[in-house]
Design a protein around this motif. Structure first.
Motif, PDB file in Angstrom:
ATOM      1  N   SER A 154     -21.061  -5.993 -48.159  1.00  0.00           N
ATOM      2  CA  SER A 154     -20.929  -4.671 -47.573  1.00  0.00           C
ATOM      3  C   SER A 154     -22.040  -4.436 -46.565  1.00  0.00           C
ATOM      4  O   SER A 154     -23.160  -4.918 -46.729  1.00  0.00           O
ATOM      5  CB  SER A 154     -21.002  -3.606 -48.682  1.00  0.00           C
ATOM      6  OG  SER A 154     -22.292  -3.600 -49.240  1.00  0.00           O
ATOM      7  N   VAL A 155     -21.697  -3.786 -45.488  1.00  0.00           N
ATOM      8  CA  VAL A 155     -22.703  -3.452 -44.483  1.00  0.00           C
ATOM      9  C   VAL A 155     -22.457  -2.027 -44.036  1.00  0.00           C
ATOM     10  O   VAL A 155     -21.324  -1.621 -43.774  1.00  0.00           O
ATOM     11  CB  VAL A 155     -22.653  -4.444 -43.306  1.00  0.00           C
ATOM     12  CG1 VAL A 155     -21.266  -4.462 -42.669  1.00  0.00           C
ATOM     13  CG2 VAL A 155     -23.695  -4.114 -42.275  1.00  0.00           C
ATOM     14  N   GLU A 156     -23.555  -1.286 -43.981  1.00  0.00           N
ATOM     15  CA  GLU A 156     -23.426   0.105 -43.575  1.00  0.00           C
ATOM     16  C   GLU A 156     -23.334   0.168 -42.075  1.00  0.00           C
ATOM     17  O   GLU A 156     -24.298  -0.086 -41.372  1.00  0.00           O
ATOM     18  CB  GLU A 156     -24.676   0.866 -44.030  1.00  0.00           C
ATOM     19  CG  GLU A 156     -24.459   1.777 -45.201  1.00  0.00           C
ATOM     20  CD  GLU A 156     -25.647   2.699 -45.363  1.00  0.00           C
ATOM     21  OE1 GLU A 156     -26.756   2.176 -45.524  1.00  0.00           O
ATOM     22  OE2 GLU A 156     -25.459   3.912 -45.267  1.00  0.00           O
ATOM     23  N   LEU A 157     -22.172   0.512 -41.553  1.00  0.00           N
ATOM     24  CA  LEU A 157     -22.040   0.572 -40.098  1.00  0.00           C
ATOM     25  C   LEU A 157     -22.555   1.891 -39.550  1.00  0.00           C
ATOM     26  O   LEU A 157     -23.175   1.956 -38.514  1.00  0.00           O
ATOM     27  CB  LEU A 157     -20.576   0.367 -39.695  1.00  0.00           C
ATOM     28  CG  LEU A 157     -20.087  -1.080 -39.841  1.00  0.00           C
ATOM     29  CD1 LEU A 157     -18.626  -1.187 -39.446  1.00  0.00           C
ATOM     30  CD2 LEU A 157     -20.915  -1.994 -38.964  1.00  0.00           C
ATOM     31  N   ILE A 158     -22.190   2.908 -40.261  1.00  0.00           N
ATOM     32  CA  ILE A 158     -22.690   4.223 -39.828  1.00  0.00           C
ATOM     33  C   ILE A 158     -23.432   4.837 -41.009  1.00  0.00           C
ATOM     34  O   ILE A 158     -22.810   5.287 -41.969  1.00  0.00           O
ATOM     35  CB  ILE A 158     -21.528   5.137 -39.392  1.00  0.00           C
ATOM     36  CG1 ILE A 158     -20.683   4.437 -38.313  1.00  0.00           C
ATOM     37  CG2 ILE A 158     -22.061   6.460 -38.875  1.00  0.00           C
ATOM     38  CD1 ILE A 158     -19.435   5.222 -37.957  1.00  0.00           C
ATOM     39  N   PRO A 159     -24.748   4.817 -40.956  1.00  0.00           N
ATOM     40  CA  PRO A 159     -25.487   5.323 -42.130  1.00  0.00           C
ATOM     41  C   PRO A 159     -25.365   6.830 -42.272  1.00  0.00           C
ATOM     42  O   PRO A 159     -24.985   7.534 -41.339  1.00  0.00           O
ATOM     43  CB  PRO A 159     -26.937   4.911 -41.826  1.00  0.00           C
ATOM     44  CG  PRO A 159     -26.975   4.733 -40.362  1.00  0.00           C
ATOM     45  CD  PRO A 159     -25.605   4.395 -39.876  1.00  0.00           C
ATOM     46  N   GLU A 167     -20.132   8.985 -42.799  1.00  0.00           N
ATOM     47  CA  GLU A 167     -20.699   7.719 -43.225  1.00  0.00           C
ATOM     48  C   GLU A 167     -19.606   6.664 -43.325  1.00  0.00           C
ATOM     49  O   GLU A 167     -18.494   6.931 -43.765  1.00  0.00           O
ATOM     50  CB  GLU A 167     -21.342   7.927 -44.600  1.00  0.00           C
ATOM     51  CG  GLU A 167     -22.100   6.708 -45.075  1.00  0.00           C
ATOM     52  CD  GLU A 167     -22.639   6.943 -46.472  1.00  0.00           C
ATOM     53  OE1 GLU A 167     -22.733   8.128 -46.867  1.00  0.00           O
ATOM     54  OE2 GLU A 167     -22.936   5.964 -47.155  1.00  0.00           O
ATOM     55  N   PHE A 168     -19.890   5.484 -42.880  1.00  0.00           N
ATOM     56  CA  PHE A 168     -18.861   4.429 -42.998  1.00  0.00           C
ATOM     57  C   PHE A 168     -19.512   3.123 -43.384  1.00  0.00           C
ATOM     58  O   PHE A 168     -20.380   2.608 -42.699  1.00  0.00           O
ATOM     59  CB  PHE A 168     -18.108   4.287 -41.677  1.00  0.00           C
ATOM     60  CG  PHE A 168     -17.007   3.264 -41.768  1.00  0.00           C
ATOM     61  CD1 PHE A 168     -17.151   1.999 -41.204  1.00  0.00           C
ATOM     62  CD2 PHE A 168     -15.837   3.560 -42.455  1.00  0.00           C
ATOM     63  CE1 PHE A 168     -16.153   1.064 -41.293  1.00  0.00           C
ATOM     64  CE2 PHE A 168     -14.827   2.614 -42.555  1.00  0.00           C
ATOM     65  CZ  PHE A 168     -14.989   1.368 -41.969  1.00  0.00           C
ATOM     66  N   THR A 169     -19.077   2.625 -44.508  1.00  0.00           N
ATOM     67  CA  THR A 169     -19.579   1.331 -44.949  1.00  0.00           C
ATOM     68  C   THR A 169     -18.450   0.331 -44.959  1.00  0.00           C
ATOM     69  O   THR A 169     -17.377   0.592 -45.499  1.00  0.00           O
ATOM     70  CB  THR A 169     -20.154   1.432 -46.372  1.00  0.00           C
ATOM     71  OG1 THR A 169     -20.983   2.574 -46.444  1.00  0.00           O
ATOM     72  CG2 THR A 169     -20.939   0.193 -46.720  1.00  0.00           C
ATOM     73  N   PHE A 170     -18.711  -0.778 -44.331  1.00  0.00           N
ATOM     74  CA  PHE A 170     -17.706  -1.850 -44.310  1.00  0.00           C
ATOM     75  C   PHE A 170     -17.847  -2.632 -45.609  1.00  0.00           C
ATOM     76  O   PHE A 170     -18.868  -3.249 -45.869  1.00  0.00           O
ATOM     77  CB  PHE A 170     -18.002  -2.718 -43.085  1.00  0.00           C
ATOM     78  CG  PHE A 170     -17.095  -3.906 -42.939  1.00  0.00           C
ATOM     79  CD1 PHE A 170     -17.437  -5.122 -43.508  1.00  0.00           C
ATOM     80  CD2 PHE A 170     -15.918  -3.809 -42.223  1.00  0.00           C
ATOM     81  CE1 PHE A 170     -16.614  -6.220 -43.353  1.00  0.00           C
ATOM     82  CE2 PHE A 170     -15.090  -4.911 -42.071  1.00  0.00           C
ATOM     83  CZ  PHE A 170     -15.447  -6.115 -42.637  1.00  0.00           C
ATOM     84  N   ASN A 270      -8.743   1.603 -47.402  1.00  0.00           N
ATOM     85  CA  ASN A 270      -9.575   0.412 -47.472  1.00  0.00           C
ATOM     86  C   ASN A 270      -8.718  -0.825 -47.240  1.00  0.00           C
ATOM     87  O   ASN A 270      -8.259  -1.480 -48.178  1.00  0.00           O
ATOM     88  CB  ASN A 270     -10.265   0.341 -48.831  1.00  0.00           C
ATOM     89  CG  ASN A 270     -11.382  -0.668 -48.816  1.00  0.00           C
ATOM     90  OD1 ASN A 270     -11.563  -1.382 -47.833  1.00  0.00           O
ATOM     91  ND2 ASN A 270     -12.133  -0.733 -49.893  1.00  0.00           N
TER      92      ASN A 270
END
Lengths: 333, 540, 278
Positions: A154-159, A167-170, A270
């Protein structure tokens, strides 16, 4: 051998026996060719009979719009989960194969030396020659564990804390034993040669005078290849794409072995969850029915033919489309 | 002033050009990477599957050293020696084909005939060859004109029909003879006839007959010797006839006609000898073998779902070969005939012309139909319409035959197309009919291309699984098919079935080994097709 | 295909059977091939227009004219090789030995066994030299001594000495000129009546070409030779009679070679020969 009637400018005929014999051979050979039409007729008849019998028992509307496929347990015959499974594999494998195949085609056609081409072309053909059951096995046993070792990812694209944007986490969840990702990867690898081979033919068919014209104007090889050659070969490239996608839709063993037998509707929002979980394609469902040995007849068995007819219609349409695209633009040269 | 501008102009151009050059180089690298990504991924997967099959990690380094010394080094030395000597390479290629082709042919023949019962096969072969022999003899002795051509296949079918009727009653009588006598009739007699014919065309009838007699006598000697030693006479007779005799013949001819390349014939023996020598050293000094799953057990035993080290795929290998062999008999004549019609007979214009175009469009559509759909066709055709049992050899062969028909047709068409038209014109100008032109000029030239296409079709068929699943071919059988109407079994099906077994010695042991067997089979067939194409094919 | 055209057509040909040629012997030679009002169309395009001529036995007849004027088309009407072109339509009469070759009861395959043809580009089969020459014999079911015929044909084609020790080697191993002589040997082995030659030397070097020209004169003793050539000097050297085809597929003049080249009747022919056009 044949005995000739006497020579001399007089007789300009061969023995009737020989003429009749050769006409017979001609007819036998023609019969072989006509047999091929019978194959198509056979397929259509074989599928339609049982398929229509099925649709007389289970309403076609329920079939084509139902969202639950569970023939044996719940007796529900909604095909949408299967379509979803097929779409996921097709889209993802196309994402791999189409760019890679085109790139390989450009390289082979425009850049590669003769020696490189003589090695790489057969090498690519091998990708298509590996039996699909082995692709399925490799996907199940090697690809899934390999990819799973990097997951979950997982990577936080928009913290959080950024104004306006949510907020958007991939998140890529870890893979189940059966999952669509491994299946898509091997199917993608499998269809690369279809794209590369047909596209390369199309690129090579572009007349050299066009390239020379480009170079004469001071273009670089990159420009000539991407701005002149590729656009000229668009029809062939598009045809190769359509054919490759058709192949992916019809693929059976790899998806059956790697994706499992749990048909479901796609997950939103998702989207990546679809790749990580098991689902079922149309073809895998067919294998499941056949394997369950339910030959007594009845809707489950006949569903097999309904699925087959649907699949046949889809791939036939795509193949005809590809052929039309090719013919339409072939007139250019 | 002008120079200043020019300089800055040139500098500007130079920077721009360099950027473009960089872009081009990056692009080219990306292209190469894309081209290689599929190949490299596949190689990685192959490496993993081979690793599981062979388990090289479990062998001691001594083991590797032994085989390096007995096999790798001599072979490498020989290859380097042969590199610059084309005569040696020619001799080596011929010997290679004879040795390994002969070994393969021997084992395959023995396995298939053994599965189908040597007595039955002998009876069928005998009765199937009598009528054609009669037809040919009649044609040769009479002056009258005959329909020999079409009669031959018909007479073979008649013979088969007679055999089917007679098989029951006679088999008791025939069964008295020893088994090796059946193999003698099936393999040695054709081999002897072939040698006799080849020798006769070079040295005259008498020498030919003598040569044939020698071959036959040798087989008898082998049989007698092996009986007295208590070994398998049948297998040795087959090995003698299909391996030793052709190899001996090829080597003898090679030495005679290619004296400077003589040493090339040693090539295959260096490899075989190296393997045997290595094996005996390893045995003698009790060196640790790798814990491989690719063992003789795998190739010779039948499946065991519980103990991986006992599991084998012999019935499946033989089954696949029988299915694909019968499929070839069904599909190739029809496919080649259709291709000949489309390329040589069908007109371009008019009603017939449009029909021909329709046929070609139809064939290219059939090529794109998914293999499962062919399975459904096979199901409907063989089970429902013709009433055969589920999953028998005939149904499997027929279904796969329909599947590969488009491939055979298209590749034969290409082979025919590659024959230059001025050859045809020359033949027609001489007053040859279309059939004569085909038979004497066009078809001989198109053989390499057709062969390539048919081998590739066979390779494709042997790996197909989905249609077989649909027509309900059994996934696990413990013996090879015993006849054309008995239930079939195939290697890819076994792999499919066994993939569910999650025990590590299966999942990472026997099943990869079985998959490797299938892969090697495929690669061999593809390689043969490519070699034929490169050596004998025409470039379009 | 064989209906005679009964509507009147403008005769643009000159039949020379009425005129005495000064150099030819007074023996009247038999007519082997005769065409009357021959028209040939490829689709909508007319390739030959009202060609009428008589070709004498044992003559070497040259057909000359600019490219595309129907010379090869005319040649291929004689042995019906034009049949293989689907869009080709033939009207008028072509008679071989008095029989119209386009009659329904004439089998073109049998016709071609009486007429040999040599093409512009040598096209030996990928077989041995012996098999090449024997090909015509084989397909006609010849029952005599094949080797004898092969030797005889190769000798007549002036190739025997060069290949007699290598009859088993491939025909493709020979040089271009030798290949063409092989094709000639192949054409004469079945003992045809007529030999058609479609620019047989234009793909060869001058030395090879002249060897073949020497050959043609000998061939005329046994056979009737009709040769299409682009090379006027060649026609002047080797032929007895010459036919000049000009635009539109018309036979403009047909006469003894010496007359055509020294004193032609038609101005257009004179212009062509002296190089004013064409």
């Amino acid at each position: 051998m044949s005995n000739e009637p006497e020579s001399g400018v007089g007789s300009l005929q061969r023995s009737g026996f020989v003429v009749r014999k050769e006409r017979l051979y001609g007819r036998l050979i023609a019969a072989c060719a006509v047999l091929t039409i019978l194959v198509t007729v056979g397929i259509i008849l074989a599928l339609s009979g049982r398929a229509f019998s099925f649709w007389s028992q289970i309403s076609p509307i329920a079939f084509f719009t139902g969202t639950s496929w569970s023939p044996v347990i719940a007796e529900s015959y909604g095909v949408l989960p299967l379509v979803s499974g097929t779409l996921i594999v097709t889209i993802f494998s196309a994402l791999i194969a189409l760019p890679v195949g085109l790139a390989a085609a450009i390289y082979l056609s425009e850049y590669a030396s003769d020696k490189a081409r003589s090695i790489l072309k057969p090498a690519l053909e091998i990708l298509a020659g590996v039996p699909t059951v082995i692709y399925g096995y490799m996907a199940l046993v090697y690809v899934t564990p390999l990819i799973d070792s990097f997951l979950p990812f997982s990577v936080e694209l928009i913290p959080s804390g950024v104004p306006v944007l949510p907020e958007f986490t991939f998140v890529m969840p870890s893979l189940g034993t059966f999952n669509a990702l491994s299946a898509s990867i091997v199917v993608g690898i499998m269809i690369i040669p279809m794209v590369s081979s047909i596209s390369e033919d199309a690129l090579s068919a572009v007349p050299d005078s066009l390239r020379q014209g480009g170079y004469g104007l001071g273009s670089t090889k990159f420009d000539v290849s991407t701005r002149i050659v590729v656009p000229s070969a668009t029809s062939g490239i598009v045809a190769s794409y359509v054919l490759a996608i058709s192949r992916a839709i019809g693929e059976t063993m790899a998806v059956t072995m790697a994706m499992g037998m749990s048909p479901q509707m796609p997950y939103f929002p998702n989207v990546l969850r679809n790749l990580a979980e098991s689902s079922q394609t149309i073809t895998a469902a067919m294998v499941q029915i056949a394997g369950a040995d339910s030959y007594g007849g009845g809707p489950t068995y006949e569903a097999l033919f309904a699925l087959g007819l649907t699949l046949f219609a889809i791939t036939l349409t795509m193949n005809i489309l590809a052929e039309l695209v090719r013919r339409r633009f072939r007139e250019e040269y | 002033m002008a120079t200043e501008e020019t300089t800055s102009d040139q500098l500007g151009q130079s920077a721009e050009l360099r950027l473009q050059k960089l872009k081009g180089q990056v692009f080219e690298v990306a292209l190469v990477a894309a081209t290689l990504v599929g190949i490299v991924s596949l190689l990685v997967l192959f490496a993993q599957i081979s690793n599981d099959a062979f388990q090289p990690g479990t062998a001691s380094s001594t083991w590797f050293l032994v085989y390096f010394g007995t096999l790798v080094a001599p072979t490498a030395a020989f290859t380097l020696y042969a590199r610059r000597r084309p005569a040696v390479r020619t001799a080596n290629a011929l010997a290679f084909a004879a040795v390994f082709g002969g070994l393969l042919l021997s084992f395959v023949t023995y396995a298939v005939v053994d599965a189908l019962s040597p007595y039955d096969v002998f009876i069928y072969a005998f009765f199937a060859s009598l009528p054609p022999a009669l037809v040919l003899a009649y044609d040769r002795t009479t002056d009258k004109q005959t329909y020999t051509g079409p009669l031959l296949p018909v007479s073979i079918l008649v013979g088969i029909g007679v055999a089917a009727l007679v098989d029951g009653p006679i088999s008791g009588l025939v069964g008295i003879a020893a088994e090796w006598i059946m193999y003698f009739g099936l393999v040695t007699v054709p081999a002897a006839l072939l040698v006799a014919w080849r020798t006769a065309s070079r040295r005259g009838r008498r020498t030919g007959a003598v040569a044939g007699g020698v071959v036959a006598a040798g087989a008898l000697a082998v049989a007698v010797a092996s009986i007295s030693l208590g070994t398998n006479a049948s297998l040795l007779v087959v090995l003698y006839s299909a391996f030793a005799v052709p190899t001996g013949y090829v080597i003898w001819r090679s030495v005679k006609t290619n004296p400077e390349g003589r040493i090339g014939v040693a090539g295959p023996f260096i490899i075989l000898g190296g393997v045997l020598l290595g094996a005996s050293i390893v045995e003698q000094f009790a060196i640790e073998n790798p814990d491989s799953y690719l063992t003789p057990t795998l190739l010779l035993e039948s499946w065991d779902g519980l103990t991986a080290s006992n599991a084998g795929v012999y019935p499946q290998i033989v089954g696949s070969i029988i299915i694909v062999g019968f499929m070839a008999v069904l599909a190739f004549p029809v496919g080649i005939g259709a291709a000949i019609y489309l390329e040589e007979y069908a007109p371009d214009a008019g009603l017939r012309g449009r029909l021909a175009t329709l046929l070609e469009v139809n064939i290219s559509n059939l090529a794109g139909v998914p293999s499962v759909v062919y399975g459904l066709l096979g199901l409907a055709l063989f089970r429902r319409t013709l009433g055969f049992g589920t999953g028998i050899v005939v149904s499997a062969a027929g279904t796969l035959g329909l599947l590969i028909l488009p491939i055979v047709i298209v590749s034969t068409q290409e082979a025919l197309r590659s024959v230059p038209d001025d050859l045809r014109q020359g033949s027609y100008g001489m007053g040859a009919s279309r059939w004569q032109t085909l038979r004497e000029v066009v078809l001989p030239e198109a053989i390499p291309g057709t062969l390539t296409g048919t081998i590739l079709a066979l390779a494709r068929a042997i790996g197909e699984t989905a249609p077989l699943v649909i027509i309900a071919v059994a996934t696990t059988k413990y013996s090879p098919p015993s006849g054309l109407f008995s239930s079939a079994t195939a290697l890819p099906l076994q792999i499919f079935a066994a993939s569910a077994n999650a025990k590590p010695e299966f999942r990472h042991g026997v099943v990869p080994a079985a998959a490797v067997v299938l892969l090697i089979l495929m690669l061999l067939m593809n390689a043969t097709a490519i070699v034929i194409r490169n050596k004998y094919g025409r470039t379009n | 295909m064989s209906e005679s055209d009964t509507s009147p057509k403008i005769q643009t040909t000159i039949e020379t059977s009425d005129e005495e040629s000064k150099s030819a012997p007074p023996n009247v030679r038999d007519t082997v091939i005769e065409t009357r009002d021959l028209d040939v169309y490829y689709g909508d395009e007319q390739a030959l227009d009202g060609v009428s001529m008589e070709i004498n036995e044992h003559d070497v007849t040259a057909l000359i004219g600019p490219s595309g004027c129907g010379k090869s088309t005319f040649l291929r009407c004689i042995n019906r090789m034009n049949d293989m072109i689907e869009v080709c339509r033939v009207e008028g009469d072509v008679e071989f030995g008095g029989k119209n070759v386009y009659d329904d009861d004439v089998d073109p395959v049998a016709l071609r066994r009486k007429i040999g043809i040599v093409f512009q580009k040598p096209n030996p089969f990928p077989k041995s030299i012996r098999e090449n020459v024997a090909y015509g014999l084989k397909i006609q079911g010849f029952e005599g001594d094949v080797d004898e015929r092969v030797e005889e044909s190769l000798k007549r084609a002036a190739l025997w000495d060069e290949v007699k020790d290598q009859l088993g080697s491939s025909g493709l191993d020979l040089s271009g000129g030798q290949q063409q002589r092989l094709c000639i040997a192949r054409a004469i082995a079945p003992d045809p009546e007529v030999i058609l030659m479609d620019e047989p030397t234009s793909a060869l070097d001058p030395v090879a070409a002249s060897k073949i020209e020497d050959l043609i004169d000998d061939l005329a003793e046994e056979y009737t030779v009709i040769i299409v050539t682009h090379n006027m000097q060649q026609a002047a050297r080797i032929s007895d009679r010459t036919a000049v085809f000009l635009t539109g597929g018309r036979l403009v003049e047909y006469d003894d070679t010496t007359k055509i080249f020294e004193d032609p009747e038609e101005q257009r022919v004179e212009d062509y020969i002296t190089g004013k056009f064409g």
